[in-house]
Design a protein around this motif. Sequence first.
Motif, PDB file in Angstrom:
ATOM      1  N   LYS A  35      30.709 101.108 -10.312  1.00  9.99           N
ATOM      2  CA  LYS A  35      30.438  99.981 -11.219  1.00  9.99           C
ATOM      3  C   LYS A  35      31.383 100.017 -12.410  1.00  9.99           C
ATOM      4  O   LYS A  35      31.917  98.988 -12.826  1.00  9.99           O
ATOM      5  N   ASP A  36      31.601 101.204 -12.980  1.00  9.31           N
ATOM      6  CA  ASP A  36      32.525 101.337 -14.109  1.00  9.31           C
ATOM      7  C   ASP A  36      33.918 100.829 -13.728  1.00  9.31           C
ATOM      8  O   ASP A  36      34.553 100.090 -14.486  1.00  9.31           O
ATOM      9  N   ILE A  37      34.376 101.233 -12.566  1.00 10.86           N
ATOM     10  CA  ILE A  37      35.713 100.825 -12.109  1.00 10.86           C
ATOM     11  C   ILE A  37      35.752  99.320 -11.875  1.00 10.86           C
ATOM     12  O   ILE A  37      36.684  98.636 -12.309  1.00 10.86           O
ATOM     13  N   MET A  38      34.718  98.782 -11.222  1.00 12.12           N
ATOM     14  CA  MET A  38      34.671  97.331 -10.970  1.00 12.12           C
ATOM     15  C   MET A  38      34.629  96.546 -12.279  1.00 12.12           C
ATOM     16  O   MET A  38      35.265  95.496 -12.400  1.00 12.12           O
ATOM     17  N   ASP A  39      33.888  97.047 -13.273  1.00 16.95           N
ATOM     18  CA  ASP A  39      33.849  96.377 -14.578  1.00 16.95           C
ATOM     19  C   ASP A  39      35.235  96.327 -15.205  1.00 16.95           C
ATOM     20  O   ASP A  39      35.628  95.315 -15.778  1.00 16.95           O
ATOM     21  N   HIS A  40      35.971  97.424 -15.107  1.00 21.53           N
ATOM     22  CA  HIS A  40      37.322  97.443 -15.668  1.00 21.53           C
ATOM     23  C   HIS A  40      38.256  96.488 -14.918  1.00 21.53           C
ATOM     24  O   HIS A  40      39.133  95.874 -15.520  1.00 21.53           O
ATOM     25  N   LEU A  41      38.040  96.375 -13.626  1.00 19.40           N
ATOM     26  CA  LEU A  41      38.891  95.482 -12.827  1.00 19.40           C
ATOM     27  C   LEU A  41      38.542  94.015 -13.024  1.00 19.40           C
ATOM     28  O   LEU A  41      39.423  93.175 -13.205  1.00 19.40           O
ATOM     29  N   THR A  42      37.248  93.692 -12.968  1.00 14.52           N
ATOM     30  CA  THR A  42      36.845  92.282 -12.935  1.00 14.52           C
ATOM     31  C   THR A  42      36.362  91.727 -14.266  1.00 14.52           C
ATOM     32  O   THR A  42      36.691  90.601 -14.619  1.00 14.52           O
ATOM     33  N   VAL A  43      35.585  92.490 -15.020  1.00 16.49           N
ATOM     34  CA  VAL A  43      35.026  91.987 -16.275  1.00 16.49           C
ATOM     35  C   VAL A  43      36.047  92.110 -17.401  1.00 16.49           C
ATOM     36  O   VAL A  43      36.365  91.139 -18.087  1.00 16.49           O
ATOM     37  N   MET A  44      36.567  93.308 -17.596  1.00 19.79           N
ATOM     38  CA  MET A  44      37.519  93.541 -18.678  1.00 19.79           C
ATOM     39  C   MET A  44      38.937  93.105 -18.311  1.00 19.79           C
ATOM     40  O   MET A  44      39.727  92.792 -19.187  1.00 19.79           O
ATOM     41  N   GLY A  45      39.234  93.140 -17.004  1.00 21.24           N
ATOM     42  CA  GLY A  45      40.560  92.728 -16.540  1.00 21.24           C
ATOM     43  C   GLY A  45      41.683  93.596 -17.059  1.00 21.24           C
ATOM     44  O   GLY A  45      42.829  93.158 -17.134  1.00 21.24           O
ATOM     45  N   CYS A  46      41.364  94.840 -17.405  1.00 18.97           N
ATOM     46  CA  CYS A  46      42.380  95.703 -18.020  1.00 18.97           C
ATOM     47  C   CYS A  46      43.120  96.582 -17.020  1.00 18.97           C
ATOM     48  O   CYS A  46      44.111  97.211 -17.372  1.00 18.97           O
ATOM     49  N   CYS A  47      42.637  96.632 -15.808  1.00 15.79           N
ATOM     50  CA  CYS A  47      43.232  97.549 -14.838  1.00 15.79           C
ATOM     51  C   CYS A  47      43.812  96.782 -13.655  1.00 15.79           C
ATOM     52  O   CYS A  47      43.155  95.907 -13.095  1.00 15.79           O
ATOM     53  N   HIS A  48      45.027  97.158 -13.301  1.00 19.94           N
ATOM     54  CA  HIS A  48      45.712  96.481 -12.203  1.00 19.94           C
ATOM     55  C   HIS A  48      46.206  97.441 -11.130  1.00 19.94           C
ATOM     56  O   HIS A  48      46.708  97.011 -10.100  1.00 19.94           O
ATOM     57  N   ASN A  49      46.078  98.736 -11.394  1.00 18.02           N
ATOM     58  CA  ASN A  49      46.506  99.739 -10.421  1.00 18.02           C
ATOM     59  C   ASN A  49      45.778 101.051 -10.708  1.00 18.02           C
ATOM     60  O   ASN A  49      45.019 101.155 -11.678  1.00 18.02           O
ATOM     61  N   LEU A  50      46.011 102.043  -9.879  1.00 23.96           N
ATOM     62  CA  LEU A  50      45.333 103.320 -10.017  1.00 23.96           C
ATOM     63  C   LEU A  50      45.614 103.977 -11.370  1.00 23.96           C
ATOM     64  O   LEU A  50      44.713 104.530 -12.004  1.00 23.96           O
ATOM     65  N   GLN A  51      46.833 103.888 -11.840  1.00 24.32           N
ATOM     66  CA  GLN A  51      47.174 104.491 -13.122  1.00 24.32           C
ATOM     67  C   GLN A  51      46.381 103.843 -14.260  1.00 24.32           C
ATOM     68  O   GLN A  51      45.914 104.537 -15.169  1.00 24.32           O
ATOM     69  N   ASP A  52      46.205 102.517 -14.221  1.00 25.74           N
ATOM     70  CA  ASP A  52      45.403 101.829 -15.232  1.00 25.74           C
ATOM     71  C   ASP A  52      43.954 102.309 -15.187  1.00 25.74           C
ATOM     72  O   ASP A  52      43.336 102.564 -16.221  1.00 25.74           O
ATOM     73  N   ILE A  53      43.407 102.417 -13.976  1.00 28.05           N
ATOM     74  CA  ILE A  53      42.018 102.861 -13.823  1.00 28.05           C
ATOM     75  C   ILE A  53      41.859 104.268 -14.383  1.00 28.05           C
ATOM     76  O   ILE A  53      40.923 104.559 -15.125  1.00 28.05           O
ATOM     77  N   GLN A  54      42.792 105.145 -14.069  1.00 31.54           N
ATOM     78  CA  GLN A  54      42.732 106.517 -14.587  1.00 31.54           C
ATOM     79  C   GLN A  54      42.827 106.536 -16.110  1.00 31.54           C
ATOM     80  O   GLN A  54      42.083 107.242 -16.773  1.00 31.54           O
ATOM     81  N   ARG A  55      43.716 105.735 -16.661  1.00 32.19           N
ATOM     82  CA  ARG A  55      43.924 105.707 -18.110  1.00 32.19           C
ATOM     83  C   ARG A  55      42.681 105.158 -18.835  1.00 32.19           C
ATOM     84  O   ARG A  55      42.269 105.680 -19.863  1.00 32.19           O
ATOM     85  N   HIS A  56      42.056 104.121 -18.289  1.00 32.28           N
ATOM     86  CA  HIS A  56      40.925 103.477 -18.958  1.00 32.28           C
ATOM     87  C   HIS A  56      39.582 104.164 -18.712  1.00 32.28           C
ATOM     88  O   HIS A  56      38.703 104.114 -19.568  1.00 32.28           O
ATOM     89  N   THR A  57      39.404 104.789 -17.554  1.00 31.71           N
ATOM     90  CA  THR A  57      38.104 105.385 -17.226  1.00 31.71           C
ATOM     91  C   THR A  57      38.132 106.911 -17.200  1.00 31.71           C
ATOM     92  O   THR A  57      37.091 107.541 -17.314  1.00 31.71           O
ATOM     93  N   GLY A  58      39.293 107.481 -17.013  1.00 29.89           N
ATOM     94  CA  GLY A  58      39.406 108.926 -16.862  1.00 29.89           C
ATOM     95  C   GLY A  58      39.174 109.389 -15.433  1.00 29.89           C
ATOM     96  O   GLY A  58      39.276 110.576 -15.130  1.00 29.89           O
ATOM     97  N   ALA A  59      38.843 108.464 -14.531  1.00 33.08           N
ATOM     98  CA  ALA A  59      38.568 108.824 -13.135  1.00 33.08           C
ATOM     99  C   ALA A  59      39.742 109.570 -12.518  1.00 33.08           C
ATOM    100  O   ALA A  59      40.901 109.236 -12.747  1.00 33.08           O
ATOM    101  N   ASN A  60      39.404 110.584 -11.746  1.00 35.57           N
ATOM    102  CA  ASN A  60      40.379 111.377 -11.007  1.00 35.57           C
ATOM    103  C   ASN A  60      41.347 112.139 -11.918  1.00 35.57           C
ATOM    104  O   ASN A  60      42.468 112.408 -11.542  1.00 35.57           O
TER     105      ASN A  60
END
Length: 134
Positions: A96-121
Motif C-alpha cells: 500500500k505504501d508503494i502504491m500510494d507513492h506511485l498513484t496518490v503522490m505521483g512521486c515515484c517512477h522507477n525502483l530508485q524513486d521507490i527506494q529513495r521515497h520509502t526506503g524499501a529494499n
Amino acid sequence: MITDLVCGVDPKVSAVRCPVCGAPGKPVKPATIKNIVKESHQPGSPEGFHLCLSETCEVVYFGPEILKKDALKEKVWFKETDPEVPVCYCKGVSAKDIMDHLTVMGCCHNLQDIQRHTGANTGRECLTKNPAGT
C-alpha cells in the motif's frame, strides 16, 4: 507460485518440497527461525527449515517440524492479500505504501524513486526481520 519473487528459487531444481502442498521450499537460516517464530512455537532446533513457496498453503516453514502462519510474529507478504502487510520488513514498507507513492503522490517512477521515497529494499536486517530470511 511466488518462487520467482523469492530469491529466484527455481521450482524445477528445488528438490525439497512442502509435505502439505508439494510446493518447492527455500532453505531458511536458523537466525531467521529464531527471530520470526513466536517464542511459544519455537522448534526444538532451528536447523533444517525451508520456507514453503506456495501463496495458498498455511505452512510457512517445514523441516523437522511444520510451522504454520499462526506460529509467526509477522505475516508473510506473499501468503496474504492485505496490502498493509510489509513487503520490506527492514523498513516496514507495505505494498500500500508503494502504491500510494506511485498513484496518490505521483512521486515515484522507477525502483530508485521507490527506494529513495520509502526506503524499501535498502535495509540490512532481512535475515532476522523478513520471514524469507533474505
